[in-house]
Design a protein around this motif. Structure first.
Motif, short mmCIF file in Angstrom:
data_model
loop_
_atom_site.label_atom_id
_atom_site.label_comp_id
_atom_site.label_asym_id
_atom_site.label_seq_id
_atom_site.Cartn_x
_atom_site.Cartn_y
_atom_site.Cartn_z
N UNK A 42 0.85 -1.20 0.00
CA UNK A 42 0.00 0.00 0.00
C UNK A 42 0.88 1.25 0.00
N UNK A 43 1.97 1.20 0.77
CA UNK A 43 2.89 2.34 0.80
C UNK A 43 3.57 2.54 -0.55
N UNK A 44 4.01 1.46 -1.18
CA UNK A 44 4.65 1.57 -2.50
C UNK A 44 3.65 2.12 -3.52
N UNK A 45 2.43 1.63 -3.50
CA UNK A 45 1.41 2.12 -4.44
C UNK A 45 1.12 3.60 -4.19
N UNK A 46 1.06 3.99 -2.93
CA UNK A 46 0.84 5.41 -2.60
C UNK A 46 1.99 6.27 -3.12
N UNK A 47 3.22 5.78 -2.99
CA UNK A 47 4.38 6.51 -3.49
C UNK A 47 4.30 6.67 -5.01
N UNK A 48 3.98 5.59 -5.71
CA UNK A 48 3.87 5.66 -7.18
C UNK A 48 2.72 6.56 -7.60
N UNK A 49 1.60 6.48 -6.90
CA UNK A 49 0.45 7.31 -7.20
C UNK A 49 0.79 8.79 -7.02
N UNK A 50 1.56 9.09 -5.99
CA UNK A 50 1.99 10.47 -5.74
C UNK A 50 2.88 10.98 -6.87
N UNK A 51 3.81 10.17 -7.29
CA UNK A 51 4.71 10.57 -8.38
C UNK A 51 3.94 10.69 -9.69
N UNK A 52 2.99 9.81 -9.91
CA UNK A 52 2.14 9.85 -11.10
C UNK A 52 1.30 11.14 -11.09
N UNK A 53 0.74 11.48 -9.95
CA UNK A 53 -0.05 12.71 -9.82
C UNK A 53 0.78 13.95 -10.05
N UNK A 54 2.03 13.93 -9.59
CA UNK A 54 2.92 15.08 -9.77
C UNK A 54 3.29 15.29 -11.24
N UNK A 55 3.12 14.25 -12.05
CA UNK A 55 3.46 14.34 -13.48
C UNK A 55 2.37 15.02 -14.29
N UNK A 56 1.22 15.27 -13.68
CA UNK A 56 0.10 15.87 -14.41
C UNK A 56 0.53 17.14 -15.13
N UNK A 57 0.09 17.29 -16.34
CA UNK A 57 0.45 18.46 -17.14
C UNK A 57 1.62 18.20 -18.08
N UNK A 58 2.34 17.12 -17.85
CA UNK A 58 3.46 16.74 -18.72
C UNK A 58 3.13 15.35 -19.27
N UNK A 59 2.56 15.28 -20.48
CA UNK A 59 2.09 14.00 -21.01
C UNK A 59 3.16 12.90 -21.05
N UNK A 60 4.39 13.26 -21.34
CA UNK A 60 5.45 12.25 -21.40
C UNK A 60 5.68 11.66 -20.00
N UNK A 61 5.70 12.52 -18.98
CA UNK A 61 5.88 12.03 -17.61
C UNK A 61 4.67 11.24 -17.13
N UNK A 68 4.88 2.93 -14.73
CA UNK A 68 5.47 2.42 -13.48
C UNK A 68 4.36 2.00 -12.52
N UNK A 69 3.37 2.86 -12.36
CA UNK A 69 2.26 2.55 -11.45
C UNK A 69 1.54 1.27 -11.90
N UNK A 70 1.28 1.15 -13.20
CA UNK A 70 0.60 -0.05 -13.70
C UNK A 70 1.41 -1.32 -13.44
N UNK A 71 2.74 -1.23 -13.62
CA UNK A 71 3.59 -2.41 -13.36
C UNK A 71 3.56 -2.78 -11.88
N UNK A 72 3.65 -1.77 -11.01
CA UNK A 72 3.61 -2.01 -9.57
C UNK A 72 2.25 -2.61 -9.17
N UNK A 73 1.18 -2.07 -9.74
CA UNK A 73 -0.15 -2.61 -9.43
C UNK A 73 -0.28 -4.06 -9.87
N UNK A 74 0.30 -4.38 -11.01
CA UNK A 74 0.26 -5.75 -11.50
C UNK A 74 0.98 -6.70 -10.55
N UNK A 75 2.16 -6.31 -10.13
CA UNK A 75 2.94 -7.15 -9.21
C UNK A 75 2.24 -7.23 -7.86
N UNK A 76 1.75 -6.10 -7.38
CA UNK A 76 1.07 -6.07 -6.08
C UNK A 76 -0.21 -6.91 -6.12
#
Length: 194
Positions: A42-61, A68-76
């Motif tokens: 849950x902590x790792x997913x929260x970390x990835x979600x936070x980084x994913x949210x911070x990328x908003x506005x930059x389509x490449x990011x 990254x988040x999708x891969x982590x969700x798959x493994x989790x």
């Protein structure tokens, strides 16, 4: 406590400090073999979600961190014991944002949203779910809570409704057959808009 053979995996408190996408995916892969706790995942997913949210506005990011988040969700989902009702809403949200970023970069219309819808339905089918099962359970109303697994099922229904609300924002950009199918799901699951 992280086992010695998996010393490259940070403990729960240090997960947020890892900021390299490749490191995070490697860490998740190692953790998948280590049998770590639900809280660690849950902590790792929260970390990835936070980084994913911070990328908003930059389509490449958004595409990078969404991947990254999708891969982590798959493994989790396979190793973390979190259940589909926890994993799938995050997957749908990430996929919708990635689709929007791809459309922005490539200046295309809609196909990506259709793919998200089809993926959502396929993911539910993999879990043994179907529209008819949800329809039957929703028709029970409050009586659903009388069953031993009623609270869990009510939570799952709530999560599917939430995902449907999010998907509905993109409904008009989808193919007609998918719009019709979405309308059925919304109707049968009695999705309301607050």
């Amino acid at each position: 406590m992280i086992p010695v053979e998996h010393s490259r995996i940070p403990d729960e408190g240090a997960v947020f400090s890892v900021s390299d996408p490749a490191e995070i995916v490697e860490m998740a892969s190692l953790a998948g073999e280590a049998g770590l706790s639900k809280d660690w995942w849950i902590t790792l997913i929260a970390s990835c979600t936070s980084k994913f949210g911070a990328a908003e506005g930059d389509p490449v990011s958004v595409i990078l961190w969404g991947g990254v988040l999708l891969r982590v969700l798959s493994i989790a989902g396979e190793a973390g014991g979190l259940g589909w009702a926890y994993i799938l809403p995050k997957r749908v949200s990430a996929n919708l944002n990635i689709a929007g970023a791809k459309i922005e970069i490539e200046n295309r219309v809609g196909e990506e949203y259709d793919e998200v819808w089809r993926g959502f339905v396929q993911d539910l089918k993999k879990e043994g779910e179907s529209l008819s099962k949800f329809r039957n359970d929703v028709s029970l109303g409050a009586d659903l809570l009388r069953f031993p697994s009623g609270k869990k099922r009510a939570y799952q229904i709530s999560e599917v409704r939430s995902m449907l609300r999010e998907i509905l924002f993109h409904r008009e950009k989808m193919a007609a057959e998918n719009r019709s199918e979405i309308d059925l799901w919304v109707s049968f699951l009695r999705v309301r808009f607050e």
